[in-house]
Scaffold this active site. Structure first.
Site, PDB file in Angstrom:
ATOM      1  N   ASN A   1       2.584   2.622  -0.084  1.00 41.18           N
ATOM      2  CA  ASN A   1       3.262   1.791   0.692  1.00 41.18           C
ATOM      3  C   ASN A   1       4.108   2.040   1.943  1.00 41.18           C
ATOM      4  OD1 ASN A   1       5.334   2.603  -1.295  1.00 41.18           O
ATOM      5  ND2 ASN A   1       6.203   0.552  -1.422  1.00 41.18           N
TER       6      ASN A   1
ATOM      7  N   LYS B   1       0.559  15.613  -3.422  1.00 45.72           N
ATOM      8  CA  LYS B   1      -0.287  14.538  -3.904  1.00 45.72           C
ATOM      9  C   LYS B   1      -0.205  13.245  -3.587  1.00 45.72           C
ATOM     10  CE  LYS B   1      -3.420  13.316  -6.879  1.00 45.72           C
ATOM     11  NZ  LYS B   1      -3.625  11.940  -6.694  1.00 45.72           N
TER      12      LYS B   1
ATOM     13  N   GLU C   1      11.839   7.987  -7.816  1.00 42.66           N
ATOM     14  CA  GLU C   1      12.257   6.626  -7.558  1.00 42.66           C
ATOM     15  C   GLU C   1      10.987   5.735  -7.754  1.00 42.66           C
ATOM     16  OE1 GLU C   1      11.788   3.510  -3.252  1.00 42.66           O
ATOM     17  OE2 GLU C   1      11.719   5.930  -3.161  1.00 42.66           O
TER      18      GLU C   1
ATOM     19  N   CYS D   1       9.548  -1.156  -3.150  1.00 41.47           N
ATOM     20  CA  CYS D   1      10.548  -0.936  -4.248  1.00 41.47           C
ATOM     21  C   CYS D   1      11.769  -1.854  -4.121  1.00 41.47           C
ATOM     22  CB  CYS D   1      10.825   0.269  -4.555  1.00 41.47           C
ATOM     23  SG  CYS D   1       9.354   1.254  -5.051  1.00 41.47           S
TER      24      CYS D   1
END
Length: 487
Positions: free
Chosen positions: A163, A186, A259, A293
Site C-alpha cells: 500500500n 523483499k 508494523e 493500517c
C-alpha cells in the site's frame, strides 16, 4: 530511469552486488494492474540459491559500509532524495498503475519519502554516543569510564507492503543504511516494481555494490527461507498480523521490528465537534479505499449524539468520488485484488444478515466497492472486530466513554485510536486507558509526522518506528570500559 532495471521484454531485474541481474532460472512472476488487469511487467521468482547469493553479498559489503563515515552516508541519502524528486512523475505513474492509488496521493508519497530520507540523514548525523563515569553509581570508583557508541547489527531484511511501496520501503532502507547496516529488500509482489525503482534511486545516489540488494519471489517458496536465513541479523516487516505472527514464530534470536494490522477506533463523546469529527472519520476511513493500517476502522459513538454524527457523515460520503485513478483523482479506487474485495464483501454480508442497518453504499463492481457505512453494528458481527482493509465502516453505539474504552480494548489489535471531545480532561482520561501505541485527539488515526514514534501493541506490532527510533532499533550499544590508573 525505469529502463535501467528491465529488458525489452518488460522483464525486471534484481539489484545484486551493484548489478541488475536477470532470473538465473528464467522463472518470473507476472505483475498485473489491479485497475484493469493489464500486465505491467514480470519480476524474477528467485530461487533459494539466489537468495543465498543476495544475503552473502550483503554480509560481505556491510563490513566495509560500517566503516564509511556518518557524513558520507548522509550525503548519499541526500542524493537519493534528490533523485526521487527528479523522477517523481515517472515513479508516481508507475505507482498509480501498480497499486491503484490516486495520482495526487502517489505524488505525495514520493515527496514525503524524499523528506523522510533527508530527515533520516540529518538525524543520523546527530545521534551521538556518551561517556558514563564509574563513580556516579553507589560504591563506584572514579577510575572507570564507560564509552558508549552505537554499532550496526549487520544485514537487515526489509519486507515492505503493497500500500505504500515507496515510503514504507524507504522507511526501512534509509535508517538501516544510516546505522551502518546492509539491506536486503523483499517488497510485496504487488508493489515490487516501485520497490525496485526505489532501489535504483539509492544505487544511482552512490550506495556501494552489495550494500543494498533486492529479492523478489513467491512468499510460499522463499518467504520462510529468507526470514530464517542464518545470514539475516534483523527483520523489519510491515504487513498483516497473520504473516507477522508467523515470522515471529519461526525466527529465533533475531530482533524484529514490525508494523502489523489494526482496528483503529474513532471514539466520539457527547461534547465532540461533530463537523470536525465527521470530516476526520470520512478522510480517515475511506481514503485509498481504507487500505491503510492506520485507517479509521470503527466508530464508537455515545448514543446521544449518534444520529447527529450520522447526519454529518452521510453528505460527505455522497461527495466521495469513485473510479479509475488513471482517468482522474478519485477517493475510492479498486481494491488491490479480487480476494481483498471478496473479503470485504463477506464482512458486509455478515453485517446485513445479523441486522446491521446499511446507511450508505454496499455495492460492488469488479474490485471497486462503494464507500459503505453501517449503523447498529453489534459485537457478534465480524465487522466489529475484523480488519476489512476496504471502504467499509461500522457504527457501534455506546452509553458512555467507559463502554467505548472497554470495546476498544477488547480488540486483539492495538495500533491507534482517536478520541473526539472538547473536554481536555476527557481526552486524557480516554487516552490513558486505551491499549494502543498512539492516541489521536480530535484527529483521524494516521502515521506521522515521520519523526514521531510509531508503534503498535498486542497484535499490531513489535518495537518502535519513527526516524530516530528506527535507527536505534537497527543498531545496538557498544560499550568500552576504560580503567584508569589510580596513580
Amino acid at each position: 530511469m525505469i529502463t535501467a532495471i528491465r529488458d525489452e521484454k518488460n522483464r525486471y531485474r534484481n539489484l545484486q552486488n551493484g548489478q541488475w541481474v536477470e532470473s538465473r532460472n528464467d522463472t518470473y512472476i507476472t505483475i498485473k494492474s489491479p485497475i484493469d488487469d493489464t500486465v505491467l511487467g514480470m519480476v524474477p521468482a528467485m530461487s533459494k540459491e539466489e537468495v543465498d547469493m543476495a544475503i552473502e553479498t550483503a554480509k560481505k559489503a556491510q563490513k566495509q559500509w560500517r566503516n564509511v563515515t556518518t557524513d558520507e552516508k548522509a550525503e548519499i541519502l541526500y542524493r537519493a532524495a534528490d533523485i526521487l524528486l527528479k523522477y517523481k512523475e515517472e515513479l508516481a505513474e508507475l505507482m498509480v498503475r501498480e497499486i491503484s492509488k490516486d495520482r495526487k496521493s502517489c505524488y505525495s508519497e514520493v515527496e514525503r519519502t524524499a523528506d523522510f530520507i533527508r530527515f533520516t540523514a540529518d538525524t543520523g548525523k546527530n545521534i551521538s554516543g556518551e561517556s558514563i563515569p564509574g563513580d556516579s553509581f553507589p560504591g563506584g570508583k572514579n577510575n572507570k569510564v564507560s564509552i558508549v557508541r552505537r554499532e550496526p547489527l549487520g544485514v537487515v531484511l526489509a519486507i515492505s507492503p503493497f500500500n505504500y511501496p515507496v515510503n514504507l520501503a524507504a522507511s526501512k532502507i534509509a535508517p538501516g543504511l544510516m546505522a551502518g547496516n546492509s539491506i536486503v529488500l523483499k517488497p510485496a509482489s504487488q508493489g515490487c516494481l516501485c520497490g525496485l525503482y526505489l532501489a535504483r534511486a539509492f544505487q544511482e545516489a552512490g550506495v556501494p555494490a552489495g550494500v543494498l540488494n533486492t529479492v523478489t519471489g513467491k512468499g510460499s517458496e522463499i518467504g520462510d527461507y529468507i526470514t530464517t536465513h542464518k545470514g539475516i541479523d534483523f527483520i523489519n516487516f510491515t504487513g498483516s498480523t497473520e504473516v507477522g505472527a508467523h515470522i515471529s514464530s519461526i525466527t529465533s534470536m533475531v530482533p524484529l521490528l514490525m508494523e502489523l494490522g489494526g482496528k483503529d477506533a474513532a471514539i466520539v463523546l457527547e461534547d465532540a465537534d461533530l463537523e470536525l469529527t465527521a470530516s476526520n472519520i470520512v478522510a480517515g476511513g475511506y481514503s485509498y479505499s481504507g487500505q491503510r493500517c492506520t485507517a479509521v476502522k470503527r466508530i464508537l459513538v455515545v448514543e446521544e449524539v449518534a444520529d447527529q454524527l450520522i447526519e454529518k457523515i452521510l453528505p460527505k460520503l455522497e461527495k466521495l468520488t469513485m473510479g479509475n485513478p488513471l482517468d482522474r483523482d478519485v477517493d475510492i479506487v479498486p481494491l488491490i485484488s479480487t480476494n481483498a474485495a471478496d473479503f470485504v464483501c463477506e464482512l458486509i454480508a455478515d453485517a446485513k444478515e445479523k441486522g446491521a442497518k446499511l446507511l450508505f453504499g454496499g455495492n460492488r463492481e469488479g474490485n471497486l466497492i462503494q464507500p459503505t457505512l453501517f449503523d447498529n453494528v453489534t459485537t457478534d458481527m465480524r465487522l466489529a472486530w475484523e480488519e476489512p482493509f476496504g471502504p467499509v465502516l461500522p457504527i457501534i453505539r455506546v452509553k458512555d466513554k467507559d463502554e467505548a474504552i472497554k470495546l476498544a480494548n477488547e480488540s486483539e489489535y492495538g495500533l491507534q485510536s482517536a478520541v473526539f471531545t472538547q473536554n481536555i480532561n476527557n481526552a486524557f482520561y480516554v487516552a490513558n486507558k486505551l491499549e494502543v501505541g498512539t492516541v489521536q485527539v480530535n484527529n483521524k488515526t494516521e502515521r506521522g509526522p515521520d519523526h514521531f514514534p510509531f508503534l503498535g501493541v498486542k497484535a499490531s506490532g513489535i518495537g518502535t518506528q519513527g526516524i530516530r527510533y528506527s535507527i536505534e532499533s537497527m543498531s545496538r550499544p557498544k560499550v568500552t570500559v576504560i580503567n584508569l590508573s589510580n596513580n
